[in-house]
Structure formats: structure tokens, C-alpha cells
Design an enzyme around this catalytic site. Structure first.
Site, PDB file in Angstrom:
ATOM      1  N   LYS A   1       0.749  -1.269   0.004  1.00 55.49           N
ATOM      2  CA  LYS A   1      -0.131  -0.024   0.067  1.00 55.49           C
ATOM      3  C   LYS A   1       0.879   1.211  -0.065  1.00 55.49           C
ATOM      4  CE  LYS A   1      -0.945   2.068   3.475  1.00 55.49           C
ATOM      5  NZ  LYS A   1      -1.495   2.895   4.769  1.00 55.49           N
TER       6      LYS A   1
ATOM      7  N   CYS B   1     -18.861   5.955   6.050  1.00 58.48           N
ATOM      8  CA  CYS B   1     -18.812   4.581   6.254  1.00 58.48           C
ATOM      9  C   CYS B   1     -18.007   4.364   7.285  1.00 58.48           C
ATOM     10  CB  CYS B   1     -18.497   4.125   5.036  1.00 58.48           C
ATOM     11  SG  CYS B   1     -18.983   2.124   4.896  1.00 58.48           S
TER      12      CYS B   1
ATOM     13  N   CYS C   1     -26.528  -0.315  -1.763  1.00 57.32           N
ATOM     14  CA  CYS C   1     -25.699  -1.014  -1.041  1.00 57.32           C
ATOM     15  C   CYS C   1     -25.977  -2.273  -0.485  1.00 57.32           C
ATOM     16  CB  CYS C   1     -24.847  -0.112   0.229  1.00 57.32           C
ATOM     17  SG  CYS C   1     -23.777  -0.708   0.971  1.00 57.32           S
TER      18      CYS C   1
END
Length: 415
Positions: A267, A337, A353
Site C-alpha cells: 500500500k 462509512c 448498497c
């Protein structure tokens, strides 16, 4: 028995041998009494005398005739050629060889042809399988909603992320090093804490040379209270030494080189390539991107870690969105979220969703509403806080021993 008397003179019977051949039709062999043959009566003598009389032949021509006889004998053993120049086919399907070498070639050819050739019939009704490009059914609409919710760009990652933590006036290689340092400090740490630590490091001198010249205790105080700060002090020292020795104080310009550095994962490597080198090498997936991708159903099957999520997203997500998707989902995860109790009621994607309203807390009714009398679902922290407030207002009674209780009962009876 009577004795038989034989005379000394024997009579011979003359026999005539008559043959069907023309040579033998003209000559007759006669045997005389004395047993001698007629000189002109033998076959070899007749043939020789006739050849010598009619056509005397030289030894060379005789040799040629013998060679022709041999060739004729070989041809007689083989089949004659057809008028078209092709060899006659035997019942078994093979042709007569002309010479011994042809026979060997033909036999080897026949051995090769004896091998069976396996052929598979193609089914007309069956079509070849094609690998279809998979993508989530509602991802474009959901991405548009997330862009709309992130249009204000007021999330912590927008103001205190790795793109905001380096000194814009520093040399290029120093800026790239500061981007890498901020990414290393951001692991398991909030952006606010990372930004504060980077401010102190930049004031101290966030360069490869200064990090190597700073002792571990001082460096630890500068980056505290980032998560796992002792381990990150060790990683910063090892990475700085490796950069000075192998890359001249700059950071590598490839993912393979970046992941070799201590404390740098995939990452961080992809984000460093995007921010520091302005090259898109992959999607930077952290805990926010990993969580939201699974909640939205953007993966063919659920993944267990960010690296699996990165590979699954790169299989279908267009490459021109790889750089944008990280900061979009990170800010969306910081504001809407959330990891615990996401705010699905204010999310624009709540109707598309698959995880909407499954982990959200129940909305509390107003005090004057008809449903206010029903017990609402509260969080564990809120329940503990309510119990604590009750304990302060209504102290619990002190326990009384059984002896004291009996004494109080007796006193009441006596009075």
C-alpha cells in the site's frame, strides 16, 4: 524252372523323341546299337550351330543380353506399370516397389502409416467458453454518489494526508523522502497524529542525513504518539541507511525497490509511486478501502486482507480510476462509512448498497413521538454511561448484615 538263354548280341529299339517345340520338331535323336549319339541330334549343338550360322554375336553383345535377361527377370517378379505411369495397387492397398531401396522406403512408409491418427469430432451445438469481464452491477452509480458526498473535501485525509505532509519548498529528493516517511508513520495511526509528528520532524530536519544523525530516543520523542512508534524509529533508521547507501539519498522509483525497504508494504509503495513519482502503479488499499469495497459488493468474493482487495479491484476497475479511488474511499470511510456504526441513513448509496442498515444503530425517536415509550437499542458505551449517571443520582443501598436486621426487627416489635 527251365534255364533261360540270352544271346550276346542285344537288339536295341530305336525310339523317336518328338517334342512340341519347333526346335525339336525338325530334329530327331537316334540311338544306334553301339550306344553312340548322332552328332546333330543334341539340343545344345543344334542351338549353337544355328546361332553360329545365322547371326554370329560378339562377347560384348552377349553380356548386354545377359544384363537384359536379369532385368527382365526382376521385372517379371514385380507388377507391370499401368498406362498412366502410376504403380499398380495391390489388394492390400500397397504398390510394388521398383528396387530394393524403394522397397525399404515403402516399408518404412507403411510402418508410419500404420499409426492411428485420433481425430475428435467437434460438437456443433457446443460453443467455446469465454471469460467474461466481471464488474459490480451498481458500481458506477455508487461511485457517483461517493463523489457527490466527497465534493466538499473536508475529511482528515484531504487536509492532513501524505499529500499535505511534505515541505513544498524542499528539493525534489527531500520531498519524496518526506512523503515516504509520512506513509510509514501513518500505519495504524490517525491522520491528525501523523500530521503533528511530521510537523515536528520537518522542524527538526526531515532528511536522510538528519534522521541518521539523530539518536533513537530523540527520534522517538519527535514521532510520539504514533502507533508502534518504537518499531517505526527502528524502521526509519534502517530505511534511511539503505537509501543513503544504495539510492544516493533518494527513494526508489519502482514498487519492487520500495517494498525492499524496512517497514514499507504494497500500500505504501503504490501510494509513494503516485504521490512522489506521479506514476500509477496500483491501487493503494488501506483498512478503509478494504472495508468499503467489501461492504459495497465491489469484489467478486469477500476478501480477508487489503492485499487481496487490491488484486480483486485491479481486475475490473478501470486504470484511470486507480489514483482517485484511494482518497475517495478513505475520506468516505472517515466521515460516512465508519468502521463501527456506519451512517447509512445519510448515505446516498443506501438503496444500492448490499450492507446498508445492517450494522447501523437504530435511530432514536424524539421525546414527543408515539414510539418514545418503546425501549431503543443503545450502544455498550452508552449503556455504561447511563448506568454511571444513575449511580451518581441514586446511590445504591449499603448491605446490612442479618444480625443487624434481627436487632432492628426486635426493636420495632418492642416499641
Amino acid at each position: 524252372m527251365l534255364p533261360v538263354c540270352c544271346s550276346t548280341r542285344v537288339c536295341y529299339v530305336v525310339q523317336d523323341f518328338v517334342m512340341a517345340s519347333p526346335y525339336f520338331m525338325q530334329s530327331r535323336s537316334v540311338i544306334t546299337r553301339s550306344g553312340s549319339l548322332n552328332p546333330g541330334g543334341t539340343l545344345s549343338s543344334k542351338l549353337t550351330n544355328r546361332r553360329m550360322k545365322t547371326d554370329p554375336v560378339s562377347p560384348a553383345s552377349v553380356k548386354v543380353e545377359e544384363e537384359e535377361a536379369k532385368i527382365s527377370e526382376q521385372r517379371s517378379s514385380s507388377a507391370p506399370l499401368s498406362t498412366g505411369g502410376c504403380p499398380e495397387i495391390l489388394p492390400e492397398g500397397r504398390a510394388h516397389p521398383k528396387t530394393e531401396s524403394d522397397a525399404r522406403t515403402l516399408s518404412s512408409h507403411n510402418r508410419r502409416r500404420r499409426q492411428l491418427k485420433v481425430e475428435y469430432e467437434e460438437d456443433e451445438g457446443v460453443t467455446p467458453m469465454k471469460t467474461e469481464h466481471w464488474e459490480p452491477p451498481e458500481w458506477k452509480r455508487q461511485l457517483g454518489y461517493i463523489r457527490e458526498m466527497r465534493s466538499s473535501r473536508d475529511a482528515p485525509v484531504d487536509n492532513m494526508g501524505a499529500e499535505r505532509c511534505y515541505d513544498t519548498e524542499a528539493p525534489a529528493h527531500v520531498r519524496r523522502f518526506q512523503v515516504l516517511v509520512s506513509l510509514m508513520l501513518s500505519s495504524q495511526t490517525k491522520d491528525q497524529v501523523t500530521a503533528a509528528a511530521m510537523l515536528k520532524l520537518r522542524a527538526h530536519g526531515c532528511t536522510v542525513e538528519n534522521v541518521l544523525a539523530t539518536d533513537d530516543e530523540t527520534l522517538g520523542k519527535l514521532i510520539y504518539p504514533v502507533g508502534f512508534w518504537r518499531t517505526k524509529v527502528k524502521y526509519l533508521k534502517l530505511t534511511s541507511a539503505m537509501l543513503q547507501k544504495e539510492f544516493g539519498g533518494d527513494i526508489p522509483d519502482s514498487v519492487e525497490g520500495l517494498v525492499r525497504l524496512p517497514g514499507v508494504g504494497p500500500k505504501m509503495a503504490h501510494l509513494a509511486m503516485d504521490i512522489a513519482w506521479d506514476q500509477v502503479s496500483g491501487i493503494g488499499v488501506d483498512t478503509h478501502v478494504h472495508r468499503i469495497s467489501n461492504r459495497l459488493g465491489w469484489l467478486r468474493r469477500p476478501t480477508k486482507n487489503p492485499e487481496e482487495t487490491r488484486k480483486a479491484l485491479e481486475e475490473w476497475l478501470p486504470r484511470d480510476l486507480w489514483s482517485e479511488i484511494n482518497w475517495l474511499l478513505v475520506g468516505f470511510g472517515q466521515q460516512v462509512c465508519l468502521p463501527v456504526n456506519p451512517l447509512c441513513s445519510v448515505c446516498l448509496s443506501q438503496h444500492s448498497c448490499p450492507s446498508a442498515h445492517k450494522t447501523s444503530p437504530t435511530k432514536r425517536p424524539n421525546a414527543g413521538s408515539p414510539t418514545a415509550s418503546f425501549k431503543t437499542k443503545t450502544e455498550p458505551e452508552q449503556e455504561s454511561a447511563v448506568k454511571y449517571e444513575r449511580s451518581k443520582k441514586e446511590p445504591l443501598p449499603t448491605p446490612v448484615s442479618p444480625t443487624i436486621q434481627r436487632r432492628r426487627l426486635r426493636s420495632k416489635v418492642n416499641h
